[in-house]
Design a protein around this motif. Structure first.
Motif: not given
Length: 299
Positions: A82-104
């Motif tokens: 399963a994707p590691g997402c925070f349930p209470g955050l929006t799809v956009w915010d989850n995606m931006m967090l992952q992009a930050s983790n990957l230093s994109i």
């Protein structure tokens, strides 16, 4: 060059050998359908490819380099379980967090691009917990696509999807590989859906690769049969069984004759014996039936 080349791969968990002597080849630009029963070693193999668990023996090469090489590790996208997402955050915010983790770099543009690829651009503002299962699966694939990886490893991404979700996912897979530069390993129990997109297959059992083949080779291997119905099915089955070597009744209530014969020959034979055929057609078994036959030791 192949996307993945595995030779004599093994994995032991204590005394239990989950993968034993497995060979596997995933061509570049392919959708590789990875098939097997529960406990056959699919997920274990995928986790080793991704570097999530160590191997016990054998070799894994990605694009000609050892799978531990940092340059190839950086070009992988993974969705296992399963994707590691925070349930209470929006799809956009989850995606931006992952992009930050990957230093994109240019994270916003990258997130917009991958959400569009998975048909989720209109749901970016939805909280993850309010997304349907199919939407969550697509968010997971979008996360795996961040950074433009050349290899995607997806574990059961079709589970729980409705018909429209299946259609969207098929479109997504075909979009991902259309430039020929990216490859996908996808495991699934939904073999009928997998057959609609896979270009190559690997069937694993008890930790060993049973067969690898292309979609064309599968099509050539799948037997053609004549299926029919009549007003006297029991008598028809007895008559056909006395003439042909393999006659079976399928779930839809048709009698199948697998011998090399024609509908005309069968109709003529039954008519001579006083039976009128009400429906007859020629068809071919699909991936699911081929797989079941293989697991039973069929030809």
């Amino acid at each position: 060059m192949n996307a993945v080349e595995i030779k004599n791969l093994s994995k032991n968990f204590g005394p239990k050998q989950a993968v034993c002597g497995l060979d596997m080849t995933v061509p570049m630009g392919s959708i590789y359908g990875f098939i097997g029963e529960n406990g056959s070693g699919k997920s274990t193999t995928e986790k080793m490819i991704c570097g999530l668990i160590p191997t016990s023996g054998g070799s894994i090469k990605l694009y000609g380099k050892d799978y531990t090489d940092e340059s190839v590790r950086a070009n992988m996208g993974v969705l296992i379980e399963a994707p590691g997402c925070f349930p209470g955050l929006t799809v956009w915010d989850n995606m931006m967090l992952q992009a930050s983790n990957l230093s994109i770099p240019n994270a916003e543009q990258e997130v917009i691009k991958v959400l569009k690829t998975v048909r989720m651009e209109g749901a970016a503002g939805n909280k993850y917990k309010n997304c349907s299962l199919g939407m969550k699966q697509r968010v997971g694939i979008a996360m795996a696509l961040l950074g433009e990886p050349t290899l995607l490893v997806l574990d059961e991404p079709l589970n729980g999807l409705d018909a429209d979700g299946m259609r969207i996912m098929r479109e997504v897979f075909l979009d991902i590989i259309k430039d020929g530069k990216r490859s996908i390993i996808v495991s699934s129990h939904l073999l009928g859906e997998l057959q609609k997109v896979a270009t190559h297959y690997g069937i694993i059992r008890h930790g060993k690769m049973i067969v690898e083949m292309t979609a064309d080779e599968l099509d050539a291997s799948c037997r053609t049969y004549v299926a029919l119905q009549s007003a006297e099915m029991s008598r028809t089955k007895l008559l056909l069984g006395s003439k042909y070597s393999r006659v079976e009744e399928d779930e839809a209530g048709y009698l199948r004759v697998y011998d090399l014969t024609t509908p005309e020959e069968i109709v003529s034979y039954l008519y001579e014996n006083g039976i009128c055929v009400t429906e007859i057609k020629t068809d071919k078994i699909g991936l699911e039936e081929y797989y079941i036959d293989l697991m039973k030791g069929g030809k």
